[in-house]
Design a protein around this motif. Sequence first.
Motif, PDB file in Angstrom:
ATOM      1  N   ASP A  19       3.709  -1.115  45.511  1.00  0.00           N
ATOM      2  CA  ASP A  19       4.692  -1.346  44.451  1.00  0.00           C
ATOM      3  C   ASP A  19       4.012  -1.441  43.090  1.00  0.00           C
ATOM      4  O   ASP A  19       4.503  -0.882  42.100  1.00  0.00           O
ATOM      5  CB  ASP A  19       5.478  -2.626  44.747  1.00  0.00           C
ATOM      6  N   ALA A  20       2.873  -2.154  43.042  1.00  0.00           N
ATOM      7  CA  ALA A  20       2.138  -2.264  41.776  1.00  0.00           C
ATOM      8  C   ALA A  20       1.612  -0.902  41.329  1.00  0.00           C
ATOM      9  O   ALA A  20       1.614  -0.587  40.126  1.00  0.00           O
ATOM     10  CB  ALA A  20       0.982  -3.252  41.934  1.00  0.00           C
ATOM     11  N   TYR A  21       1.194  -0.087  42.294  1.00  0.00           N
ATOM     12  CA  TYR A  21       0.692   1.247  41.951  1.00  0.00           C
ATOM     13  C   TYR A  21       1.813   2.131  41.409  1.00  0.00           C
ATOM     14  O   TYR A  21       1.617   2.879  40.440  1.00  0.00           O
ATOM     15  CB  TYR A  21       0.064   1.889  43.186  1.00  0.00           C
ATOM     16  N   GLU A  22       3.000   2.034  41.995  1.00  0.00           N
ATOM     17  CA  GLU A  22       4.125   2.840  41.524  1.00  0.00           C
ATOM     18  C   GLU A  22       4.602   2.388  40.147  1.00  0.00           C
ATOM     19  O   GLU A  22       5.157   3.192  39.391  1.00  0.00           O
ATOM     20  CB  GLU A  22       5.274   2.753  42.536  1.00  0.00           C
ATOM     21  N   ARG A  23       4.405   1.113  39.802  1.00  0.00           N
ATOM     22  CA  ARG A  23       4.862   0.579  38.522  1.00  0.00           C
ATOM     23  C   ARG A  23       3.764   0.590  37.447  1.00  0.00           C
ATOM     24  O   ARG A  23       3.971   0.084  36.352  1.00  0.00           O
ATOM     25  CB  ARG A  23       5.344  -0.871  38.711  1.00  0.00           C
ATOM     26  N   ARG A  24       2.618   1.152  37.756  1.00  0.00           N
ATOM     27  CA  ARG A  24       1.493   1.138  36.815  1.00  0.00           C
ATOM     28  C   ARG A  24       1.816   1.949  35.560  1.00  0.00           C
ATOM     29  O   ARG A  24       2.754   2.763  35.555  1.00  0.00           O
ATOM     30  CB  ARG A  24       0.247   1.715  37.494  1.00  0.00           C
ATOM     31  N   ASN A  25       1.019   1.727  34.518  1.00  0.00           N
ATOM     32  CA  ASN A  25       1.156   2.518  33.303  1.00  0.00           C
ATOM     33  C   ASN A  25       0.786   3.974  33.579  1.00  0.00           C
ATOM     34  O   ASN A  25      -0.030   4.267  34.450  1.00  0.00           O
ATOM     35  CB  ASN A  25       0.270   1.949  32.194  1.00  0.00           C
ATOM     36  N   SER A  26       1.375   4.874  32.818  1.00  0.00           N
ATOM     37  CA  SER A  26       1.156   6.301  33.055  1.00  0.00           C
ATOM     38  C   SER A  26      -0.296   6.721  32.855  1.00  0.00           C
ATOM     39  O   SER A  26      -0.754   7.702  33.438  1.00  0.00           O
ATOM     40  CB  SER A  26       2.056   7.124  32.131  1.00  0.00           C
ATOM     41  N   ASP A  27      -1.047   5.969  32.028  1.00  0.00           N
ATOM     42  CA  ASP A  27      -2.439   6.338  31.772  1.00  0.00           C
ATOM     43  C   ASP A  27      -3.419   5.650  32.720  1.00  0.00           C
ATOM     44  O   ASP A  27      -4.632   5.795  32.578  1.00  0.00           O
ATOM     45  CB  ASP A  27      -2.812   5.992  30.328  1.00  0.00           C
ATOM     46  N   SER A  28      -2.910   4.893  33.705  1.00  0.00           N
ATOM     47  CA  SER A  28      -3.776   4.192  34.655  1.00  0.00           C
ATOM     48  C   SER A  28      -3.895   5.004  35.931  1.00  0.00           C
ATOM     49  O   SER A  28      -2.898   5.522  36.441  1.00  0.00           O
ATOM     50  CB  SER A  28      -3.231   2.801  34.975  1.00  0.00           C
ATOM     51  N   HIS A  29      -5.108   5.096  36.446  1.00  0.00           N
ATOM     52  CA  HIS A  29      -5.349   5.844  37.678  1.00  0.00           C
ATOM     53  C   HIS A  29      -5.386   4.937  38.906  1.00  0.00           C
ATOM     54  O   HIS A  29      -5.395   5.428  40.037  1.00  0.00           O
ATOM     55  CB  HIS A  29      -6.672   6.609  37.579  1.00  0.00           C
ATOM     56  N   ARG A  30      -5.423   3.630  38.713  1.00  0.00           N
ATOM     57  CA  ARG A  30      -5.484   2.686  39.819  1.00  0.00           C
ATOM     58  C   ARG A  30      -4.989   1.333  39.348  1.00  0.00           C
ATOM     59  O   ARG A  30      -4.761   1.122  38.147  1.00  0.00           O
ATOM     60  CB  ARG A  30      -6.916   2.561  40.339  1.00  0.00           C
ATOM     61  N   VAL A  31      -4.799   0.428  40.276  1.00  0.00           N
ATOM     62  CA  VAL A  31      -4.443  -0.954  39.960  1.00  0.00           C
ATOM     63  C   VAL A  31      -5.449  -1.873  40.646  1.00  0.00           C
ATOM     64  O   VAL A  31      -6.002  -1.531  41.697  1.00  0.00           O
ATOM     65  CB  VAL A  31      -3.016  -1.303  40.428  1.00  0.00           C
ATOM     66  N   ILE A  32      -5.696  -2.996  40.053  1.00  0.00           N
ATOM     67  CA  ILE A  32      -6.565  -4.005  40.655  1.00  0.00           C
ATOM     68  C   ILE A  32      -5.823  -5.333  40.669  1.00  0.00           C
ATOM     69  O   ILE A  32      -4.833  -5.511  39.950  1.00  0.00           O
ATOM     70  CB  ILE A  32      -7.909  -4.158  39.903  1.00  0.00           C
ATOM     71  N   GLY A  33      -6.274  -6.244  41.504  1.00  0.00           N
ATOM     72  CA  GLY A  33      -5.584  -7.518  41.588  1.00  0.00           C
ATOM     73  C   GLY A  33      -6.358  -8.538  42.383  1.00  0.00           C
ATOM     74  O   GLY A  33      -7.521  -8.329  42.744  1.00  0.00           O
ATOM     75  N   THR A  34      -5.680  -9.628  42.677  1.00  0.00           N
ATOM     76  CA  THR A  34      -6.273 -10.756  43.392  1.00  0.00           C
ATOM     77  C   THR A  34      -5.681 -10.841  44.788  1.00  0.00           C
ATOM     78  O   THR A  34      -4.459 -10.819  44.953  1.00  0.00           O
ATOM     79  CB  THR A  34      -6.005 -12.071  42.634  1.00  0.00           C
ATOM     80  N   LEU A  35      -6.549 -10.934  45.789  1.00  0.00           N
ATOM     81  CA  LEU A  35      -6.114 -11.142  47.169  1.00  0.00           C
ATOM     82  C   LEU A  35      -6.121 -12.632  47.476  1.00  0.00           C
ATOM     83  O   LEU A  35      -7.059 -13.343  47.128  1.00  0.00           O
ATOM     84  CB  LEU A  35      -7.039 -10.409  48.144  1.00  0.00           C
ATOM     85  N   LEU A  36      -5.074 -13.088  48.159  1.00  0.00           N
ATOM     86  CA  LEU A  36      -4.955 -14.492  48.524  1.00  0.00           C
ATOM     87  C   LEU A  36      -4.832 -14.611  50.036  1.00  0.00           C
ATOM     88  O   LEU A  36      -4.256 -13.756  50.701  1.00  0.00           O
ATOM     89  CB  LEU A  36      -3.723 -15.121  47.859  1.00  0.00           C
ATOM     90  N   GLY A  37      -5.381 -15.665  50.577  1.00  0.00           N
ATOM     91  CA  GLY A  37      -5.317 -15.873  52.025  1.00  0.00           C
ATOM     92  C   GLY A  37      -6.181 -17.027  52.446  1.00  0.00           C
ATOM     93  O   GLY A  37      -6.355 -18.005  51.710  1.00  0.00           O
ATOM     94  N   SER A  38      -6.760 -16.907  53.613  1.00  0.00           N
ATOM     95  CA  SER A  38      -7.581 -17.981  54.169  1.00  0.00           C
ATOM     96  C   SER A  38      -8.732 -17.383  54.963  1.00  0.00           C
ATOM     97  O   SER A  38      -8.673 -16.243  55.412  1.00  0.00           O
ATOM     98  CB  SER A  38      -6.749 -18.903  55.064  1.00  0.00           C
TER      99      SER A  38
END
Length: 268
Positions: A19-38
Amino acid sequence: MALDLIVKVHPVVLFQIVDAYERRNSDSHRVIGTLLGSTERGVVEVTNCFCVPHKEYDDQVEAELGYAGDLYEINSKVNPQENIVVIHEYYARECNNPVHLTVDTTLINTTRMAIKAYVCVQLGVPNGKQGSMFTPIKVQIISYEPEITGLQVCSKTQSAIGGVVKSAGIVEPQMDLAQIAGASTKLASMLDQVLAYVDDVIAGKQQPDNQVGRALLDMVNSVPKMTSEQFDDMFNSNVKDLLMVVALSQLIKTQLQLNEKLTLLTTL
């Protein structure tokens, strides 16, 4: 020790990444983020994630770490058991045994989403040059029971025609009794496959698999011993309870709809 890690990713994480990749800016080739868990006993379980805005240059990637810290603090108030498990120079200061997860959302020349996980391993000699290398580790997809139900509904919205997946429209969640009927049909089909496999092994038509045999033994031992009459009584009792819950839910739904219409008429 890090090489012995196993990363278990929940489907909701993959949906959020796509979903984040589909909503990215048109000039962005990828998305990065934070993984949460244990993390427990060499297993990193990734249960949640959020996207972090970033800018890319020729030789570096600049992430908005202030935004990441604020969003993690907000998430901690809702899910205090979820900790940061992603690897990055910033994140490495926030958690132990961090991992780096990559998801190929382009599906170029493939019908499966490529999911890989890595850990950062330090390289070098004492008093010499130091470096690091990303080493791949095992990745597994696991699901909670509610996630399995959601995935089953999602799978019904797609149909494969000629190797191309096309939308089949909107599918509403089934009622509880319909889900029980579908699950019973699927269970009967799986039992037929197991019985056919056992018959083939006994007849010498198929080579036995020790791992499958142990799994079948564990399954048989996990079934409580009861007569057919006891099973029928237990099943009928549970069905009656389910029917009562369904009836009550329908009454509540009708009451809410009436209340909504009365409120609308009053405001008019």
